[in-house]
Enzyme design. Sequence first.
Site, PDB file in Angstrom:
ATOM      1  CG  HIS A 269      -2.021  -1.059   1.130  1.00 32.78           C
ATOM      2  ND1 HIS A 269      -3.152  -0.915   0.365  1.00 32.78           N
ATOM      3  CD2 HIS A 269      -2.102  -2.290   1.706  1.00 32.78           C
ATOM      4  CE1 HIS A 269      -3.909  -2.004   0.483  1.00 32.78           C
ATOM      5  NE2 HIS A 269      -3.283  -2.857   1.282  1.00 32.78           N
ATOM      6  CG  ASP A 329      -3.285  -4.303   4.928  1.00 36.09           C
ATOM      7  OD1 ASP A 329      -2.404  -3.417   5.043  1.00 36.09           O
ATOM      8  OD2 ASP A 329      -4.368  -4.092   4.349  1.00 36.09           O
ATOM      9  CD  GLU A 330      -5.651  -5.971   1.078  1.00 37.91           C
ATOM     10  OE1 GLU A 330      -6.636  -6.552   0.605  1.00 37.91           O
ATOM     11  OE2 GLU A 330      -5.535  -4.729   1.090  1.00 37.91           O
ATOM     12  CB  VAL A 331       2.782  -7.647   1.559  1.00 36.07           C
ATOM     13  CG1 VAL A 331       4.091  -7.433   0.818  1.00 36.07           C
ATOM     14  CG2 VAL A 331       2.648  -6.657   2.709  1.00 36.07           C
TER      15      VAL A 331
END
EC number: 3.2.1.52
Length: 534
Positions: A269, A329-331
């Site tokens: 992100h 998160d969400e790497v």
Amino acid sequence: MARPGTHSARLRVWLLLVAVGLTVEPVCGVWPLPQSIHQSPDRYSLSPQLFSFTYGKDSAAQTGCSVLDAAFNRYFSIIFPDFTKGPENELRYWSESIPFVVSVSVKSRGCDGYPDEDSDESYKLSVADGQAVLRSATVWGSLRGLESFSQLVYQDDYGSYFLNKTEIVDFPRFAFRGLLLDTSRHYLPLHAILKTLDAMAYSKFNVFHWHIVDDPSFPYQSRTFPDLSKKGAFHPFTHIYTQSDVMRVIEHARMRGIRVVPEFDSPGHTQSWGKGQPDLLTPCYKGDVPSGSFGPVDPTVDTTYTFMERLLKEVKYVFPDSYVHLGGDEVSFSCWQSNPNVRKFMGKMGFGKDFTKLESFYMESIMNMTAALNKTSIVWQDVFDYRERIPQDTVLEIWKGKGYQAELSRMTKAGHRVLLSAPWYINHISYGQDWRISYAVQPQNFSGTEEQKKLVIGGEVAMWGEYVDATNLSPRLWPRACAAAERLWSDEEKTLNADLAFPRLEEFRCELLRRGILAEPLYVGHCKHEYNGL
């Protein structure tokens, strides 16, 4: 001296009230529901001209307490929204009113500080003829009590104000009752954030989780790294939050007993970060050559950690709260996998081809930085799921909707404090009364010991910004967020029935409208005072 005709005019008003047999319906109650509230049919009339707030003689806080002085002025306008001082209002508000005083007593002063994780928000409120007595340990408890008092006041069809004899003993069920706003996917102007803070205070939320930056834009204007917003914001002048903007948000929140917890999410992100910070992001490769695109933060180079340490030091001094959200998160691992330098680093560190270990290496380093700065880290659940070595005081936040009860069990069994947001992603909308789904959530309904359940310190509503900007933020948030507000504040056993809660929430939604909050309807119906323009 009374003006000629005043007494005869008052007599005509009194006779009119007697003739029509005036009836008044009291308010349904307070939102969120207090732990204990007892009301009687005995009612007292209020006149704005004879109404005042004051400090109790035994109060540690007295005149000059910034938080409460401002709250007294604010709540006078909230309680009497139609009142304007002047002789033309003398008859309008005349009734059998006698002077009414709200006496506020606080055990410890604390007027100049900030609310924190240990703030005592409990209060006791007693309303009788001619006076209300509000007692609390801290000014933050007084703020919650003033909000409850404001909701006890109601009007008849002729504009007269009343409240009933009431006894309240109240305190929050959970210490952390948060609301997340995403200001990266769409820029939210300052007034929209401040208005949200107002509405949060009305619902007794106490943490503003400011997801201030993300892939699409970097609107935070950093002192240390000005190029981050200069090159990473949607616009370098109109779509940024200056240092004075941030200070204004923090102070507006403080005056309402709300903490401001910033989130600087990495290593994923972070696309907008790379525009203003060369060599921060990982170059992606296509075969043996760079593709021209970039992935997450590069965790293999020392300059990354130097940059993050300097940024976090700035965050420490700008944001006074002891918590900071580090994301995690969400790497996506595909770019790391493509980069030969990253693969070489993986081999050197003995990580093999397990890129979760690389993310763990990065997040552990960042969490250690925040610990050295005497800050408590919050991270998304991914960090725990990758079995990273997490400092014991780190707070874990659950965002994935499926199986969150099992995740609560695992995290608390490992001894970590936990926040629940998975069932309260209310940026997802559906037709009908979807607030009932939020209302039915039971944050401690999972397999575990009583000690484990105490590690659930609260939760938060999330309003992600893919489809939300200032045009629809407020009606999408309110009153839907109020369901979670009551779940996080009130006794669960007394508030599980959504049908019983509906009339009270409907009344509260109308109150939000009257206070200038664009709150969408719950169902067919009307408010006595409809929304009156921007």
